[in-house]
Scaffold this motif. Structure first.
Motif, PDB file in Angstrom:
ATOM      1  N   TYR A   1       0.845  -1.195   0.000  1.00 34.69           N
ATOM      2  CA  TYR A   1       0.000   0.000   0.000  1.00 34.69           C
ATOM      3  C   TYR A   1       0.877   1.242   0.000  1.00 34.69           C
ATOM      4  CZ  TYR A   1      -3.815   3.175   1.318  1.00 34.69           C
ATOM      5  OH  TYR A   1      -4.746   4.181   1.343  1.00 34.69           O
TER       6      TYR A   1
ATOM      7  N   ASP B   1       0.505   5.690  -0.340  1.00 29.86           N
ATOM      8  CA  ASP B   1      -0.336   6.872  -0.492  1.00 29.86           C
ATOM      9  C   ASP B   1      -0.236   7.401  -1.918  1.00 29.86           C
ATOM     10  OD1 ASP B   1      -1.227   6.869   2.100  1.00 29.86           O
ATOM     11  OD2 ASP B   1       0.254   8.326   2.822  1.00 29.86           O
TER      12      ASP B   1
ATOM     13  N   LYS C   1      -8.316   6.888  -8.894  1.00 33.44           N
ATOM     14  CA  LYS C   1      -8.133   6.443  -7.516  1.00 33.44           C
ATOM     15  C   LYS C   1      -8.763   7.439  -6.543  1.00 33.44           C
ATOM     16  CE  LYS C   1      -3.691   4.346  -8.808  1.00 33.44           C
ATOM     17  NZ  LYS C   1      -2.230   4.279  -8.531  1.00 33.44           N
TER      18      LYS C   1
ATOM     19  N   GLN D   1      -8.751   8.084  -2.463  1.00 34.18           N
ATOM     20  CA  GLN D   1      -8.072   7.689  -1.224  1.00 34.18           C
ATOM     21  C   GLN D   1      -8.711   8.347  -0.006  1.00 34.18           C
ATOM     22  OE1 GLN D   1      -3.610   7.241  -0.472  1.00 34.18           O
ATOM     23  NE2 GLN D   1      -3.971   9.285   0.367  1.00 34.18           N
TER      24      GLN D   1
ATOM     25  N   LYS E   1      -7.659   8.918   3.702  1.00 37.38           N
ATOM     26  CA  LYS E   1      -6.391   8.889   4.443  1.00 37.38           C
ATOM     27  C   LYS E   1      -6.599   9.254   5.909  1.00 37.38           C
ATOM     28  CE  LYS E   1      -1.818  11.159   4.515  1.00 37.38           C
ATOM     29  NZ  LYS E   1      -1.006   9.925   4.469  1.00 37.38           N
TER      30      LYS E   1
ATOM     31  N   ASN F   1      -7.306   3.505   6.517  1.00 36.29           N
ATOM     32  CA  ASN F   1      -6.726   3.990   5.267  1.00 36.29           C
ATOM     33  C   ASN F   1      -7.141   3.044   4.145  1.00 36.29           C
ATOM     34  OD1 ASN F   1      -4.545   6.246   5.986  1.00 36.29           O
ATOM     35  ND2 ASN F   1      -4.470   4.676   7.587  1.00 36.29           N
TER      36      ASN F   1
ATOM     37  N   GLN G   1      -8.091   2.818  -0.415  1.00 39.28           N
ATOM     38  CA  GLN G   1      -8.176   3.426  -1.743  1.00 39.28           C
ATOM     39  C   GLN G   1      -9.128   2.618  -2.614  1.00 39.28           C
ATOM     40  OE1 GLN G   1      -4.229   3.620  -3.404  1.00 39.28           O
ATOM     41  NE2 GLN G   1      -3.416   4.858  -1.713  1.00 39.28           N
TER      42      GLN G   1
END
Length: 315
Positions: A34, A36, A126, A128, A130, A145, A147
């Motif tokens: 994974y 970010d 994508k 995400q 976070k 977390n 995505q």
């Protein structure tokens, strides 16, 4: 508020379970480190929570359960392609981590962002989430977390999981987040069981997986290729083309040794039977059934196990 939302969800999922009949996606899981996203656009503002709805435009058209979509509503832990009226709950949903996520005040930036990577016709959009917190976490120590990836052209849906540490008390009365893809009450793929190795169903909707999906886990939902039918939830493999002229291909998803393959007509008569049917997993075997025009059912049994029958149409 959580109790009220949960009661609404239970009613909706019960309806799904009663009326669902078909699965149009295959499910698989894999692992991938994974990371970010970089260079993305933050779409949330300070104070976002599970009531926040963000209307965004997709960079390419995306086929979801047969509908061509060009926009995406982003919410806390899930996304939707349509919204019915102002303030109403969206439909055509992808649940990536539905657990009433909110902005977290500790642990660094806490937001939802979007980015598109790659080049036409193989881009990936994508979304995400976070360092999200949980509305039910009174300690502020738990975070999530995740995505959501949408693939151009192939229309594959992937959910990538980062570090998450929601506790059983935070998820209660459930055991984990809700995960799955839903068109409506007749078409969905819902995940249940251990988050490390979940089961997928298109006939029985589940409210959640158990526990937190491990960091690096990827859930993948891929559209079944046109003309190929899956053999139900207890699948022995796939048949194609369907409809056919009586000559079909059978691709096995399991090892079958000395099994029996039968074709049964609409009034229950066995019109084709192949004994000592043997095929290895992932192999394809061509079958000339020599059938008249009509509706049939293909049934495979092996070692005392009957696999789910599948409709077969001969034109």
């Amino acid at each position: 508020m959580k109790t009220k939302l949960l009661s609404i969800a239970i009613g909706a999922f019960s309806l799904f379970a009663m009326r669902s009949t078909a699965q149009t996606y295959s499910f698989s899981q894999l692992t991938s480190p994974y990371a970010d996203i970089t260079g993305g656009t933050i779409v949330t503002t300070s104070g976002w929570d599970y009531f926040t709805i963000i209307d965004t435009q997709l960079p390419f058209t995306f086929n979801f359960f047969g509908n061509v979509e060009d926009s995406l509503y982003i919410l806390s832990g899930f996304a939707a392609f349509h919204q019915v009226g102002a303030g109403n709950f969206p439909i055509d949903q992808i649940y990536s981590f539905d657990a009433e996520l909110i902005e977290r005040s500790t642990g660094g930036p806490s937001h939802i962002s979007i980015v598109t990577t790659g080049t036409t016709p193989n881009r990936i959009h994508k979304v995400q989430t976070k360092n999200a917190g949980y509305d039910s976490d009174g300690t502020g120590t738990e975070s999530a977390n995740v995505q959501l990836w949408l693939y151009e052209s192939s229309n594959v849906v992937e959910i990538h999981y980062g570090a998450s540490n929601g506790s059983s008390s935070t998820y209660a009365p459930l055991q984990g987040p809700t995960v799955g893809i839903y068109k409506d009450q007749t078409a969905f793929v819902a995940l249940s069981g251990s988050a490390s190795n979940p089961s997928a169903s298109s006939s029985a909707a589940s409210l959640n997986v158990n526990g937190n999906p491990p960091s690096g886990m990827v859930y993948r939902f891929a559209p079944v290729a046109a003309g190929i039918k899956q053999l139900g939830n207890n699948a022995a493999g796939m048949i194609y083309p369907n409809p056919s002229n009586g000559i079909i291909n059978f691709k096995s998803s399991v090892d079958i040794t000395n099994g029996t393959l039968k074709v049964i007509n609409a009034i229950g008569q066995v019109v084709y039977e192949k004994n000592e049917f043997t095929i290895s997993k992932d192999q394809t075997q061509k079958l000339d059934l020599s059938l008249e025009t009509g509706l049939y059912y293909l049934q495979i049994s092996s070692k005392g196990q009957n696999f789910s029958p599948e409709k077969l149409i001969v034109k």
